[in-house]
Design a protein around this motif. Structure first.
Motif, mmCIF file in Angstrom:
data_model
loop_
_atom_site.group_PDB
_atom_site.id
_atom_site.type_symbol
_atom_site.label_atom_id
_atom_site.label_comp_id
_atom_site.label_asym_id
_atom_site.label_seq_id
_atom_site.Cartn_x
_atom_site.Cartn_y
_atom_site.Cartn_z
ATOM 1 N N MET A 1 6.656 -3.804 -5.526
ATOM 2 C CA MET A 1 6.163 -3.506 -4.191
ATOM 3 C C MET A 1 4.717 -3.965 -4.027
ATOM 4 N N ILE A 2 3.886 -3.739 -5.038
ATOM 5 C CA ILE A 2 2.484 -4.137 -4.981
ATOM 6 C C ILE A 2 2.361 -5.657 -4.864
ATOM 7 N N CYS A 3 3.151 -6.388 -5.650
ATOM 8 C CA CYS A 3 3.114 -7.856 -5.595
ATOM 9 C C CYS A 3 3.582 -8.365 -4.234
ATOM 10 N N ALA A 4 4.596 -7.706 -3.672
ATOM 11 C CA ALA A 4 5.138 -8.135 -2.374
ATOM 12 C C ALA A 4 4.134 -7.947 -1.244
ATOM 13 N N LEU A 5 3.211 -7.001 -1.413
ATOM 14 C CA LEU A 5 2.220 -6.734 -0.363
ATOM 15 C C LEU A 5 1.236 -7.888 -0.168
ATOM 16 N N ILE A 6 1.016 -8.700 -1.202
ATOM 17 C CA ILE A 6 0.077 -9.823 -1.092
ATOM 18 C C ILE A 6 0.782 -11.168 -1.282
ATOM 19 N N SER A 7 2.104 -11.134 -1.267
ATOM 20 C CA SER A 7 2.873 -12.365 -1.470
ATOM 21 C C SER A 7 3.822 -12.596 -0.306
ATOM 22 N N GLU A 8 4.034 -13.848 0.023
ATOM 23 C CA GLU A 8 4.991 -14.182 1.072
ATOM 24 C C GLU A 8 6.418 -14.113 0.558
#
Length: 310
Positions: A81-88
């Protein structure tokens, strides 16, 4: 060809918590700090219980197991979830999605039964104090932990054995930050009504059984504590309040989610955050700050480390 018929979907798109860029940055910072706190807090409990001989008792053995489950549960969904917040790229592979659901239900079922085991431990300690060491032997503790994990395995297999055989050939968007089983089931290219009912029934039965058992156990314990001496009852009440708080925090959101598992997506998303992130954070806080023995053991280890460096 057979594999293609089984599943034409190779990945699922996780919509996450929000689409607003400003909120995504705030959530990224917030949940990154929370996740680090979860890992550190639960690791401290595990290490302190391991290192301090005075904590080599059934209650702390089960507590260390709970910390391990909480840390693992948070690690299944939070980093993604954390990675998805700054990734497209907000996708998860089909295999990754199935594995995530498998381990989420494994850990969730194991934690429910572990809370039951902790209630049994407190019941015997308070209601049968003279026989406590005899009844709660090391082998019994290992058996209770093994039973918890076995229950979690049977629970997740009962959910996943039908899910992995579903054909996914159409939409692949999951409105959550992890692969939520009820939502994934709805994406199948077949009628899933019976499976949806089965998911509700199995989750509801296990949750209801554990909750009723815990409610009865802690009710009996509280009645027993009232007849104890004031000094003994105050310490017992302090321990019990921590256990009961954890039970309420765990089962409250869990039961609410599975009462309405196929609608009220926004509410379910909020409760899922609480269940997978905040509960693993609150457990070490509750057990550490409200437990004199844990605080004493942490101070002792700190002092020992400082002296060894000098």
């Amino acid at each position: 060809m057979e594999k293609k018929n089984h599943s034409m979907v190779s990945e699922f798109i996780l919509l996450g918590l929000t689409d607003f860029c400003e909120l995504q940055i705030c959530f990224f910072l917030f949940f990154s700090i929370i996740y680090i706190a979860i890992v550190l807090g639960n690791l401290i409990i595990i290490l302190v219980v391991k290192l301090d001989p005075h904590l080599h008792s059934p209650m702390y053995f089960l507590l260390a197991n709970l910390s391990f489950i909480d840390m693992s549960l948070a690690s299944l969904a939070t980093p993604k979830m954390i990675c998805a917040l700054i990734s497209e790229y907000k996708a998860i592979s089909y295999e990754g999605c199935m594995a995530q659901m498998f381990f989420l239900y494994l850990l969730g079922g194991s934690e429910m039964m572990l809370l039951v085991a902790m209630a049994v431990d407190r019941f015997i300690a308070i209601c049968k104090p003279l026989h406590y060491k005899t009844i709660m032997s090391h082998h019994v503790c290992i058996g209770l932990a093994f039973l918890s994990w076995t229950t979690g395995f049977v629970y997740t297999m009962s959910q996943m054995v039908f899910t992995v055989t579903l054909p996914f050939c159409g939409p692949n968007v999951v409105d959550s930050f992890f692969c939520d089983l009820p939502q994934v089931i709805r994406l199948a290219c077949t009628d899933t009504y019976i499976l949806e009912v089965l998911v509700i029934a199995l989750s509801g039965l296990l949750s209801l059984f554990c909750f009723i058992f815990l409610f009865i156990s802690y009710s009996i314990i509280l009645i027993t504590v009232r007849h104890c001496s004031s000094s003994g009852s105050s310490k017992a009440l302090s321990t019990l309040s921590a256990h009961i708080t954890v039970v309420v925090l765990f089962f409250g959101p869990y039961i609410f989610i599975y009462i309405w598992p196929f609608n009220r997506v926004s509410i379910d998303k909020i409760l899922s955050v609480f269940y997978t992130i905040f509960t693993p954070l609150l457990n070490p806080i509750i057990y550490t700050f409200r437990n004199k023995d844990m605080r004493k053991a942490i101070r002792k280890i700190k002092t020992k480390n400082i002296k060894s460096k000098m």
